[in-house]
Design an enzyme around this catalytic site. Structure first.
Site, PDB file in Angstrom:
ATOM      1  N   VAL A  55       0.817  -1.217   0.000  1.00  0.00           N
ATOM      2  CA  VAL A  55       0.000   0.000   0.000  1.00  0.00           C
ATOM      3  C   VAL A  55       0.850   1.266   0.000  1.00  0.00           C
ATOM      4  CG1 VAL A  55      -2.054  -0.975   1.092  1.00  0.00           C
ATOM      5  CG2 VAL A  55      -0.247  -0.011   2.518  1.00  0.00           C
TER       6      VAL A  55
ATOM      7  N   LYS B 163      13.677  -1.827   9.473  1.00  0.00           N
ATOM      8  CA  LYS B 163      12.652  -2.737   8.946  1.00  0.00           C
ATOM      9  C   LYS B 163      12.859  -4.036   9.715  1.00  0.00           C
ATOM     10  CE  LYS B 163       9.736  -4.468   5.810  1.00  0.00           C
ATOM     11  NZ  LYS B 163       8.427  -3.949   5.394  1.00  0.00           N
TER      12      LYS B 163
ATOM     13  N   GLU C  36       9.629   0.920   9.468  1.00  0.00           N
ATOM     14  CA  GLU C  36       8.566   0.447   8.572  1.00  0.00           C
ATOM     15  C   GLU C  36       8.074  -0.903   9.076  1.00  0.00           C
ATOM     16  OE1 GLU C  36       9.411  -0.455   4.377  1.00  0.00           O
ATOM     17  OE2 GLU C  36       7.422  -1.366   4.265  1.00  0.00           O
TER      18      GLU C  36
ATOM     19  N   GLY D  29       3.568  -5.738   6.378  1.00  0.00           N
ATOM     20  CA  GLY D  29       2.137  -5.994   6.149  1.00  0.00           C
ATOM     21  C   GLY D  29       1.288  -4.960   6.874  1.00  0.00           C
TER      22      GLY D  29
HETATM   23  N1  ADP Z   1       3.703   7.727  -3.551  1.00  0.00           N
HETATM   24  C1  ADP Z   1       3.923   6.731  -4.425  1.00  0.00           C
HETATM   25  N2  ADP Z   1       4.618   6.967  -5.556  1.00  0.00           N
HETATM   26  C2  ADP Z   1       4.825   5.993  -6.464  1.00  0.00           C
HETATM   27  N3  ADP Z   1       4.355   4.741  -6.344  1.00  0.00           N
HETATM   28  C3  ADP Z   1       3.647   4.432  -5.227  1.00  0.00           C
HETATM   29  C4  ADP Z   1       3.414   5.414  -4.223  1.00  0.00           C
HETATM   30  N4  ADP Z   1       2.699   4.820  -3.230  1.00  0.00           N
HETATM   31  C5  ADP Z   1       2.512   3.531  -3.587  1.00  0.00           C
HETATM   32  N5  ADP Z   1       3.072   3.285  -4.802  1.00  0.00           N
HETATM   33  C6  ADP Z   1       3.002   2.001  -5.548  1.00  0.00           C
HETATM   34  O1  ADP Z   1       2.660   0.975  -4.638  1.00  0.00           O
HETATM   35  C7  ADP Z   1       3.610  -0.086  -4.694  1.00  0.00           C
HETATM   36  C8  ADP Z   1       3.802  -0.652  -3.303  1.00  0.00           C
HETATM   37  O2  ADP Z   1       4.461   0.326  -2.502  1.00  0.00           O
HETATM   38  P1  ADP Z   1       5.378  -0.110  -1.276  1.00  0.00           P
HETATM   39  O3  ADP Z   1       5.867   1.150  -0.665  1.00  0.00           O
HETATM   40  O4  ADP Z   1       6.388  -1.108  -1.700  1.00  0.00           O
HETATM   41  O5  ADP Z   1       4.281  -0.815  -0.358  1.00  0.00           O
HETATM   42  P2  ADP Z   1       4.435  -1.603   1.030  1.00  0.00           P
HETATM   43  O6  ADP Z   1       5.734  -1.161   1.636  1.00  0.00           O
HETATM   44  O7  ADP Z   1       3.226  -1.220   1.817  1.00  0.00           O
HETATM   45  O8  ADP Z   1       4.430  -3.061   0.675  1.00  0.00           O
HETATM   46  C9  ADP Z   1       4.862   0.544  -5.285  1.00  0.00           C
HETATM   47  O9  ADP Z   1       5.654  -0.387  -5.960  1.00  0.00           O
HETATM   48  C10 ADP Z   1       4.306   1.582  -6.211  1.00  0.00           C
HETATM   49  O10 ADP Z   1       3.973   0.988  -7.443  1.00  0.00           O
HETATM   50 MG    MG Z   2       7.358  -2.292   2.234  1.00  0.00          MG
END
Ligand code: ADP
Ligand code: MG
Length: 236
Positions: free
Chosen positions: A13, A37, A112, A115
């Site tokens: 997300v 993390k 961070e 999940g």
């Molecule tokens: N502000 C943002 N700018 C660009 N992509 C984003 C942004 N927020 C979410 N995303 C998209 O969501 C995906 C998952 O984000 P991520 O930070 O890896 O999620 P989490 O850490 O919650 O698993 C990213 O790979 C990207 O495609």
């Molecule tokens: Mg992540």
């Protein structure tokens, strides 16, 4: 410990991008930072445009990926299962000690989560338990679109039951031209959840300058360093 704990309504997300944007903005304002993390999973998966969490966080915080994430697993599964598949068990005392050590030198720390809040590290120890013990102000990363009201309010409820200090929900990536649904979601979460809602714009690339530019639009200093505040109008 000074800093922020970033959780989310789900996996994928935007927790990592939000955490990296906050860290990059802090660094660009001259703050000494650390990223943490507790457990990273899914390292067997091919990474696309965005590097694995601990690598991105390490780059912006000026650390090594191993310093950021002491526990690393290949399968894209919950931490408790990833450890089990590796023939290990995640010891909660060690998890806590690593997080506390990361935030012990007076720098700003961004932790961070993994999940969502109820994601298990072990059978009876979830992300929420770690967040509660660390006592850092909490941010909730959430999607802007369909389904987010329910996921976000559930997460807020789970956080408040455990008396986490939730400072804001951050909708990410917030589109340049938000739809009626997205704007309504933002306002509804703020009103019904009685919570500050901010928006993180789409970050163009993992480059520190792009992350810092997006992170600078967020009131991270107020979140880290002062008490609760609910603005009367959404800021985005
Ligand atoms: N502000 C943002 N700018 C660009 N992509 C984003 C942004 N927020 C979410 N995303 C998209 O969501 C995906 C998952 O984000 P991520 O930070 O890896 O999620 P989490 O850490 O919650 O698993 C990213 O790979 C990207 O495609
Ligand atoms: Mg992540």
């Amino acid at each position: 410990m000074r800093g922020l704990f970033v959780t989310g309504t789900d996996t994928a997300v935007g927790k990592t991008i939000l955490s990296a944007a906050l860290l990059a903005a802090m660094v660009s304002e001259g703050e000494a930072v650390r990223a943490h993390k507790p457990v990273v999973t899914g390292l067997d998966e091919p990474s696309g445009k965005w590097p694995p969490d601990h690598e991105l966080l390490a780059t912006v915080a000026g650390m090594t990926p191993r310093e950021v994430a002491p526990l690393r697993y290949g399968p894209a599964v919950s931490p408790h299962l990833a450890a089990q598949l590796a023939g290990e068990h995640i010891h909660t005392a060690r998890l806590l000690a690593a997080a506390r050590a990361a935030g012990s030198n007076g720098t700003l720390i961004v932790v961070e989560g993994v999940g969502g809040l109820l994601t298990p590290f072990a059978e009876s120890y979830a992300v929420r338990d770690l967040a509660a013990t660390l006592g850092l102000p909490v941010l909730i990363a959430a999607r802007p679109g369909l389904g987010t009201i329910n996921h976000t309010l559930l997460t807020l409820e789970a956080a408040r039951v455990a008396e986490l200090d939730v400072r804001a929900v951050v909708l990410t990536p917030w589109p340049a031209k938000p739809s009626v649904l997205e704007r309504s979601n933002r306002d509804t979460i703020a009103r019904v959840g009685e919570i500050e809602v901010e928006c993180l714009e789409r970050v163009r690339s993992p480059a520190a300058k792009d992350l810092a530019g997006a992170g600078a639009t967020l009131p991270w200093r107020r979140w880290c360093c002062s008490g609760n505040f609910i603005p009367s109008e959404p800021a985005c």
